[in-house]
Design a protein around this motif. Structure first.
Motif, PDB file in Angstrom:
ATOM      1  N   ALA A 165       9.953  11.995  -4.080  1.00  0.00           N
ATOM      2  CA  ALA A 165      11.129  11.994  -3.214  1.00  0.00           C
ATOM      3  C   ALA A 165      12.094  13.098  -3.610  1.00  0.00           C
ATOM      4  O   ALA A 165      12.654  13.800  -2.741  1.00  0.00           O
ATOM      5  CB  ALA A 165      11.822  10.638  -3.281  1.00  0.00           C
ATOM      6  N   LEU A 166      12.317  13.274  -4.909  1.00  0.00           N
ATOM      7  CA  LEU A 166      13.213  14.336  -5.373  1.00  0.00           C
ATOM      8  C   LEU A 166      12.651  15.705  -5.034  1.00  0.00           C
ATOM      9  O   LEU A 166      13.379  16.588  -4.547  1.00  0.00           O
ATOM     10  CB  LEU A 166      13.420  14.201  -6.885  1.00  0.00           C
ATOM     11  CG  LEU A 166      14.353  15.232  -7.533  1.00  0.00           C
ATOM     12  CD1 LEU A 166      15.760  15.117  -6.968  1.00  0.00           C
ATOM     13  CD2 LEU A 166      14.365  15.056  -9.046  1.00  0.00           C
ATOM     14  N   SER A 167      11.352  15.890  -5.260  1.00  0.00           N
ATOM     15  CA  SER A 167      10.725  17.174  -4.943  1.00  0.00           C
ATOM     16  C   SER A 167      10.793  17.468  -3.450  1.00  0.00           C
ATOM     17  O   SER A 167      11.063  18.609  -3.039  1.00  0.00           O
ATOM     18  CB  SER A 167       9.263  17.163  -5.403  1.00  0.00           C
ATOM     19  OG  SER A 167       9.170  16.934  -6.788  1.00  0.00           O
ATOM     20  N   GLU A 168      10.551  16.448  -2.628  1.00  0.00           N
ATOM     21  CA  GLU A 168      10.610  16.608  -1.176  1.00  0.00           C
ATOM     22  C   GLU A 168      11.987  17.080  -0.746  1.00  0.00           C
ATOM     23  O   GLU A 168      12.136  18.035   0.044  1.00  0.00           O
ATOM     24  CB  GLU A 168      10.277  15.277  -0.507  1.00  0.00           C
ATOM     25  CG  GLU A 168      10.453  15.265   0.996  1.00  0.00           C
ATOM     26  CD  GLU A 168      10.408  13.856   1.577  1.00  0.00           C
ATOM     27  OE1 GLU A 168      10.185  13.740   2.793  1.00  0.00           O
ATOM     28  OE2 GLU A 168      10.611  12.884   0.821  1.00  0.00           O
ATOM     29  N   THR A 169      13.023  16.427  -1.254  1.00  0.00           N
ATOM     30  CA  THR A 169      14.390  16.774  -0.863  1.00  0.00           C
ATOM     31  C   THR A 169      14.771  18.169  -1.334  1.00  0.00           C
ATOM     32  O   THR A 169      15.372  18.955  -0.591  1.00  0.00           O
ATOM     33  CB  THR A 169      15.382  15.746  -1.443  1.00  0.00           C
ATOM     34  OG1 THR A 169      15.025  14.449  -0.984  1.00  0.00           O
ATOM     35  CG2 THR A 169      16.800  16.057  -0.998  1.00  0.00           C
ATOM     36  N   MET A 170      14.425  18.509  -2.552  1.00  0.00           N
ATOM     37  CA  MET A 170      14.787  19.816  -3.093  1.00  0.00           C
ATOM     38  C   MET A 170      14.030  20.947  -2.398  1.00  0.00           C
ATOM     39  O   MET A 170      14.595  22.009  -2.108  1.00  0.00           O
ATOM     40  CB  MET A 170      14.519  19.838  -4.605  1.00  0.00           C
ATOM     41  CG  MET A 170      15.420  18.918  -5.403  1.00  0.00           C
ATOM     42  SD  MET A 170      17.178  19.322  -5.157  1.00  0.00           S
ATOM     43  CE  MET A 170      17.950  17.940  -6.013  1.00  0.00           C
ATOM     44  N   MET A 171      12.756  20.738  -2.144  1.00  0.00           N
ATOM     45  CA  MET A 171      11.979  21.780  -1.475  1.00  0.00           C
ATOM     46  C   MET A 171      12.494  22.035  -0.067  1.00  0.00           C
ATOM     47  O   MET A 171      12.636  23.178   0.362  1.00  0.00           O
ATOM     48  CB  MET A 171      10.504  21.382  -1.440  1.00  0.00           C
ATOM     49  CG  MET A 171       9.831  21.395  -2.804  1.00  0.00           C
ATOM     50  SD  MET A 171       8.116  20.812  -2.754  1.00  0.00           S
ATOM     51  CE  MET A 171       7.346  22.151  -1.860  1.00  0.00           C
ATOM     52  N   ALA A 172      12.795  20.962   0.659  1.00  0.00           N
ATOM     53  CA  ALA A 172      13.309  21.119   2.020  1.00  0.00           C
ATOM     54  C   ALA A 172      14.694  21.754   2.012  1.00  0.00           C
ATOM     55  O   ALA A 172      15.073  22.437   2.977  1.00  0.00           O
ATOM     56  CB  ALA A 172      13.357  19.761   2.716  1.00  0.00           C
ATOM     57  N   GLY A 173      15.458  21.548   0.942  1.00  0.00           N
ATOM     58  CA  GLY A 173      16.816  22.078   0.895  1.00  0.00           C
ATOM     59  C   GLY A 173      16.920  23.493   0.384  1.00  0.00           C
ATOM     60  O   GLY A 173      17.807  24.239   0.808  1.00  0.00           O
TER      61      GLY A 173
END
Length: 314
Positions: A265-273
């Motif tokens: 979840a953290l990786s998903e949010t950071m990559m998209a941001g």
């Protein structure tokens, strides 16, 4: 720094849902060796059941007539709790009627879970209308319902959802570590044949594992509905991330499955941001890539099987 902190907070709710689904997948696989492809659909069904319990006489909510007696205007928290109970019963029934007749043969059993996936989808469309529903959250969701931390907002809804799912995960760990049922479950996951020889009722333990996994997934589905709304495809994305997280532990390490849920979840949010060419849809492809890579390089996951079978605790 404020933007980074906000994205960390934004990842927490999804991480809790991914962790819950990953743990549910891990519990089923550890006890039966079955990869339950229907785990997300059972969670989605739980969310629709919660909608029925919370709907009451709302004319805007249409479903089959046989469901009308169950349409009671319960508070959302009670509706979610009732749906979790129904989900546990559905999980136990699925194990008894669909999985157990396969007698442990992996290929037809995985096919059976795929059939269950399709069956639940058709059932929801036919009897619950298949349209998007609004369930809401049992936690405060007004614009002012948040903590201000370092300029970022941590919403009460996120805190409540996360603490509830972590409490459920902790309760499962406590049962596994401190009760006779938990000892029996660990015996079955470690040496199924030996467990049967010492008098453990293996089939009953396995059914309990399916019920617990369905209940945990149902809780995640009911709570995350406040963020996503209720629709037939609401859990598909979550299931992919949950499966990827569970794979980190070779589908047998509950602790690593939970940690993987938050990591994804953290990786998903950071990559998209922060990565310009990566959007919401591309992060799903990334999760699938990690899943394939782990299965290719270390099919047994990142921990040894002996350690993975030890349970949720340290």
């Amino acid at each position: 720094m404020t933007l980074f902190l906000q994205r960390v907070f934004d990842s927490i709710a999804n991480g809790s849902a991914y962790a819950a689904l990953a743990l549910a997948i891990s519990v089923v696989f550890a006890s039966t060796g079955v990869l339950n492809l229907a785990q997300g659909q059972l969670a989605m069904l739980s969310a629709y059941i919660a909608v029925v319990f919370a709907a009451g006489a709302d004319p805007g909510v249409a479903f089959s007539g046989w469901l009308t007696p169950f349409a009671t205007p319960w508070p959302i928290w009670a509706a979610v709790a009732g749906a979790v109970v129904v989900s546990a019963a559905a999980g136990a029934l699925a194990e008894y009627a669909v999985i157990r007749p396969m007698r442990g043969d992996p290929v037809p059993t995985v096919g059976a879970t795929l059939g269950l996936y399709l069956l639940v989808g058709v059932f929801v469309v036919k009897h619950f209308g298949g349209r998007m529903r609004v369930l809401g959250s049992p936690f405060p969701q007004d614009r002012t319902d948040h903590f201000d931390i370092g300029g970022a907002r941590l919403w009460f809804d996120t805190v409540g959802l996360t603490l509830t799912l972590l409490a459920a995960i902790g309760l499962l760990a406590l049962v596994q570590r401190s009760t006779k049922i938990g000892v029996a479950f660990r015996a079955v996951t470690s040496q199924r044949d030996s467990a049967a020889l010492v008098g453990i009722r293996v089939e009953r333990v396995v059914m309990g594992g399916w019920a617990a996994a369905a209940a945990l997934g149902g809780l995640a589905g009911g709570l995350i509905a406040g963020e996503l709304h209720v629709r037939p495809d609401m859990m598909e994305r979550l299931l992919v991330f949950g499966l990827a997280a569970a794979t980190l532990g070779g589908l047998r390490s509950p602790a690593l499955a939970v940690a993987g849920g938050y990591l994804f979840a953290l990786s998903e949010t950071m990559m998209a941001g922060y990565v310009g060419f990566i959007d919401y849809q591309v992060t799903l492809v990334w999760a699938l890539g990690v899943l394939i890579a782990v299965l290719s390089v270390r099919p047994a996951g990142l921990v040894r099987r002996k350690a993975a079978s030890a349970g949720l605790g340290p």
